[in-house]
Design a protein around this motif. Structure first.
Motif, PDB file in Angstrom:
ATOM      1  N   LYS A 295      38.852  62.074  22.206  1.00 20.10           N
ATOM      2  CA  LYS A 295      38.570  61.692  23.576  1.00 20.10           C
ATOM      3  C   LYS A 295      39.165  62.742  24.519  1.00 20.10           C
ATOM      4  N   LEU A 296      38.671  62.763  25.739  1.00 15.69           N
ATOM      5  CA  LEU A 296      39.184  63.694  26.736  1.00 15.69           C
ATOM      6  C   LEU A 296      40.214  62.972  27.589  1.00 15.69           C
ATOM      7  N   LEU A 297      41.427  63.487  27.595  1.00 13.84           N
ATOM      8  CA  LEU A 297      42.492  62.903  28.407  1.00 13.84           C
ATOM      9  C   LEU A 297      42.791  63.847  29.566  1.00 13.84           C
ATOM     10  N   ILE A 298      42.790  63.300  30.774  1.00 12.66           N
ATOM     11  CA  ILE A 298      42.975  64.092  31.984  1.00 12.66           C
ATOM     12  C   ILE A 298      44.248  63.642  32.683  1.00 12.66           C
ATOM     13  N   ILE A 299      45.104  64.588  33.014  1.00  9.64           N
ATOM     14  CA  ILE A 299      46.324  64.305  33.767  1.00  9.64           C
ATOM     15  C   ILE A 299      46.318  65.171  35.021  1.00  9.64           C
ATOM     16  N   TRP A 300      46.539  64.540  36.162  1.00  9.18           N
ATOM     17  CA  TRP A 300      46.580  65.293  37.414  1.00  9.18           C
ATOM     18  C   TRP A 300      47.624  64.691  38.339  1.00  9.18           C
ATOM     19  N   GLN A 301      47.953  65.429  39.360  1.00  4.17           N
ATOM     20  CA  GLN A 301      48.918  64.942  40.346  1.00  4.17           C
ATOM     21  C   GLN A 301      48.380  65.185  41.740  1.00  4.17           C
ATOM     22  N   LYS A 302      48.769  64.320  42.670  1.00  7.57           N
ATOM     23  CA  LYS A 302      48.408  64.524  44.066  1.00  7.57           C
ATOM     24  C   LYS A 302      49.499  63.913  44.930  1.00  7.57           C
ATOM     25  N   PRO A 303      49.663  64.385  46.142  1.00  8.72           N
ATOM     26  CA  PRO A 303      50.731  63.870  47.008  1.00  8.72           C
ATOM     27  C   PRO A 303      50.583  62.375  47.261  1.00  8.72           C
ATOM     28  N   ALA A 304      51.720  61.687  47.308  1.00  9.51           N
ATOM     29  CA  ALA A 304      51.705  60.267  47.666  1.00  9.51           C
ATOM     30  C   ALA A 304      51.345  60.133  49.141  1.00  9.51           C
ATOM     31  N   LEU A 305      50.573  59.106  49.459  1.00 10.21           N
ATOM     32  CA  LEU A 305      50.126  58.935  50.840  1.00 10.21           C
ATOM     33  C   LEU A 305      51.286  58.618  51.780  1.00 10.21           C
TER      34      LEU A 305
ATOM     35  N   TRP B 120      48.651  60.936  37.779  1.00  5.53           N
ATOM     36  CA  TRP B 120      47.626  60.049  37.254  1.00  5.53           C
ATOM     37  C   TRP B 120      47.228  60.459  35.841  1.00  5.53           C
ATOM     38  N   CYS B 121      46.676  59.507  35.109  1.00  7.66           N
ATOM     39  CA  CYS B 121      46.171  59.797  33.773  1.00  7.66           C
ATOM     40  C   CYS B 121      44.915  58.965  33.527  1.00  7.66           C
ATOM     41  N   ALA B 122      43.942  59.551  32.859  1.00  3.90           N
ATOM     42  CA  ALA B 122      42.712  58.840  32.510  1.00  3.90           C
ATOM     43  C   ALA B 122      42.291  59.219  31.099  1.00  3.90           C
ATOM     44  N   VAL B 123      41.852  58.226  30.330  1.00  2.00           N
ATOM     45  CA  VAL B 123      41.332  58.435  28.979  1.00  2.00           C
ATOM     46  C   VAL B 123      39.815  58.289  29.042  1.00  2.00           C
ATOM     47  N   ILE B 124      39.095  59.330  28.597  1.00  6.68           N
ATOM     48  CA  ILE B 124      37.645  59.384  28.738  1.00  6.68           C
ATOM     49  C   ILE B 124      36.978  59.384  27.363  1.00  6.68           C
TER      50      ILE B 124
ATOM     51  N   GLU C 212      32.894  58.178  29.866  1.00  8.25           N
ATOM     52  CA  GLU C 212      33.184  56.805  30.280  1.00  8.25           C
ATOM     53  C   GLU C 212      34.687  56.619  30.382  1.00  8.25           C
ATOM     54  N   VAL C 213      35.168  56.216  31.546  1.00  4.82           N
ATOM     55  CA  VAL C 213      36.593  56.019  31.761  1.00  4.82           C
ATOM     56  C   VAL C 213      37.016  54.721  31.069  1.00  4.82           C
ATOM     57  N   GLU C 214      37.826  54.857  30.024  1.00  6.30           N
ATOM     58  CA  GLU C 214      38.311  53.676  29.314  1.00  6.30           C
ATOM     59  C   GLU C 214      39.555  53.093  29.973  1.00  6.30           C
ATOM     60  N   ARG C 215      40.483  53.963  30.352  1.00  2.00           N
ATOM     61  CA  ARG C 215      41.736  53.524  30.974  1.00  2.00           C
ATOM     62  C   ARG C 215      42.176  54.572  31.971  1.00  2.00           C
ATOM     63  N   GLN C 216      42.784  54.125  33.057  1.00  2.00           N
ATOM     64  CA  GLN C 216      43.336  55.062  34.026  1.00  2.00           C
ATOM     65  C   GLN C 216      44.368  54.341  34.874  1.00  2.00           C
ATOM     66  N   SER C 217      45.379  55.073  35.293  1.00  2.00           N
ATOM     67  CA  SER C 217      46.407  54.507  36.166  1.00  2.00           C
ATOM     68  C   SER C 217      47.399  55.599  36.527  1.00  2.00           C
ATOM     69  N   VAL C 218      48.278  55.275  37.451  1.00  2.00           N
ATOM     70  CA  VAL C 218      49.381  56.172  37.803  1.00  2.00           C
ATOM     71  C   VAL C 218      50.457  56.040  36.735  1.00  2.00           C
ATOM     72  N   ILE C 219      50.889  57.146  36.163  1.00  2.00           N
ATOM     73  CA  ILE C 219      51.927  57.098  35.133  1.00  2.00           C
ATOM     74  C   ILE C 219      53.296  57.521  35.674  1.00  2.00           C
ATOM     75  N   VAL C 220      53.317  58.214  36.792  1.00  2.00           N
ATOM     76  CA  VAL C 220      54.567  58.519  37.497  1.00  2.00           C
ATOM     77  C   VAL C 220      54.309  58.265  38.972  1.00  2.00           C
ATOM     78  N   ALA C 221      54.993  57.277  39.535  1.00  2.00           N
ATOM     79  CA  ALA C 221      54.766  56.895  40.932  1.00  2.00           C
ATOM     80  C   ALA C 221      55.841  57.497  41.836  1.00  2.00           C
ATOM     81  N   ARG C 222      55.394  58.149  42.879  1.00  2.00           N
ATOM     82  CA  ARG C 222      56.275  58.696  43.914  1.00  2.00           C
ATOM     83  C   ARG C 222      57.386  59.562  43.323  1.00  2.00           C
TER      84      ARG C 222
END
Length: 385
Positions: free
Chosen positions: A320-330, A339-343, A360-370
């Protein structure tokens, strides 16, 4: 085989079975349930952390992919594993059974079975030849034979029982003579790997394994190494490189530019990358990057409005393709979320559009918050346990 009601792990009858029978049974249980089973008794905990259980899982083909993530903060690396719960994913701290190795910066890591090799890097600003191995079955570190030269920011991959380490030499005189070396897992020895030509590869390069060959790709050139023949295929022409660089005129330069400037990974024999802020795969038939269908919503969650959403990583997560990315907290721009998503991937042939890959996105969520901006995602490796 007759259907019988499974005995609970706490059953005296189950506990009275020979260890080899219990191991064979537990080897068929998902690793995600091991933490609960370990609470049953000390003997179960001992069995589930033994070499026998891993050997049994390997023998019957029940090993599972497990992602290890390394985060760097306050001059210390901290390791986590990825846990999947319903439609979400999260990080679980790894309790190491041995002391951590030195905090090597800009090292390269590579997964070999159930182990992660951490190679080279810098300690107190000085390049290192050190090699450390994390055993993901027992969560212990050990030292491996050192490299021949110090390497910082090298690239590595595993092929046919050997680890290939390329680039990363700090001294100019070593960039040509000692630009690559090979570690034989069986003999535990390092040997030099000669360059494919007299051209300098530069520092901006990628390495990958396709089939039974090692590919080294730079912005201007591409090379394939056949370990069985012990030679670089670029020396006999580019006809054998078509599965990776395409067949269209002008396609070679475009592919090399795309994959050397962004994150990428190989799932099966398909290359995935981030091109123009879109998740794409390279179609060898057309020599073009095609969009992975079905991920438009995920691109929106990445926050394309931010230009500092960097540190995206793509990982082959057991097919599966696993994607990890980061973006500034609002809430606070000085903090960001990881964030992380399992595809799940599906190849199909469309009568109208030709070959396609659906994600197809199977699972996704924030894995490190703020997390603070100083919190760095060092590396990710997927092992088999």
């Amino acid at each position: 085989m007759t259907n019988r009601k499974a005995l609970p792990p706490s059953s005296p009858l189950f506990s009275s079975l020979p260890d080899e029978v219990i191991v064979d049974c537990l080897a068929r249980v998902s690793k995600s349930d091991y933490r609960s089973i370990c609470l049953v008794s000390k003997s179960f905990y001992s069995l589930l952390s033994s070499q026998e259980i891993y050997a049994a899982r390997s023998h019957i083909g029940t090993t599972e992919p497990r992602l290890y993530v390394c985060l760097y903060l306050h001059n210390k690396h901290r390791w986590f594993t990825l846990a999947e719960i319903k439609n979400k994913v999260g990080l679980v701290p790894v309790r190491l059974s041995s002391s951590d190795p030195p905090a090597l910066l800009n090292s390269t890591t590579v997964a070999v079975g159930s182990e992660i090799y951490k190679i080279g890097g810098t300690v107190n600003g000085k390049g290192s030849r050190a090699v450390f191995v994390l055993d993901c079955k027992t969560h212990t570190w050990r030292c491996a034979p050192k490299m021949r030269v110090s390497r910082v920011g090298a690239k590595s991959c595993f092929l046919d029982g050997k680890i290939y380490v390329i680039g990363g030499c700090m001294k100019k005189e070593e960039k040509f003579k000692k630009w690559g070396e090979v570690f034989d897992i069986k003999t535990q020895t390092w040997k030099p790997l000669r360059r494919p030509s007299d051209d300098a590869l530069g520092s901006n390069l990628k390495v990958a394994v396709f089939g039974e060959r090692l590919y080294v790709i730079t912005k201007y050139n591409s090379y394939a190494y056949d370990p069985e023949k012990g030679r670089w295929l670029s020396e006999v022409g580019f006809e054998d490189l078509q599965p990776i660089i395409g067949t269209q005129s002008g396609g070679i330069e475009k592919v090399m530019e795309d994959i050397t400037t962004g994150p990428w990974c190989v799932v099966g024999n398909v290359m995935f990358s981030v091109v123009n802020r879109k998740y794409k795969w390279f179609c060898s038939r057309s020599g073009k990057w095609l969009v992975v269908e079905g991920l438009d919503g995920l691109c929106e969650k990445r926050g394309l409005e931010y230009r500092c959403y960097c540190t995206i990583q793509l990982v082959n997560y057991g097919g599966k393709l696993l994607i990890i990315w980061q973006k500034p907290a609002l809430s606070l721009p000085i903090e960001y979320n990881i964030w992380c998503a399992v595809i799940r991937l599906e190849e199909r042939m469309s009568p109208q559009f030709g070959p396609q890959i659906l994600g197809e996105v199977e699972r996704q969520s924030v894995i490190v918050a703020r997390g603070p901006m100083s919190y760095k995602l060092s590396n990710c490796q997927c092992v088999s346990v």
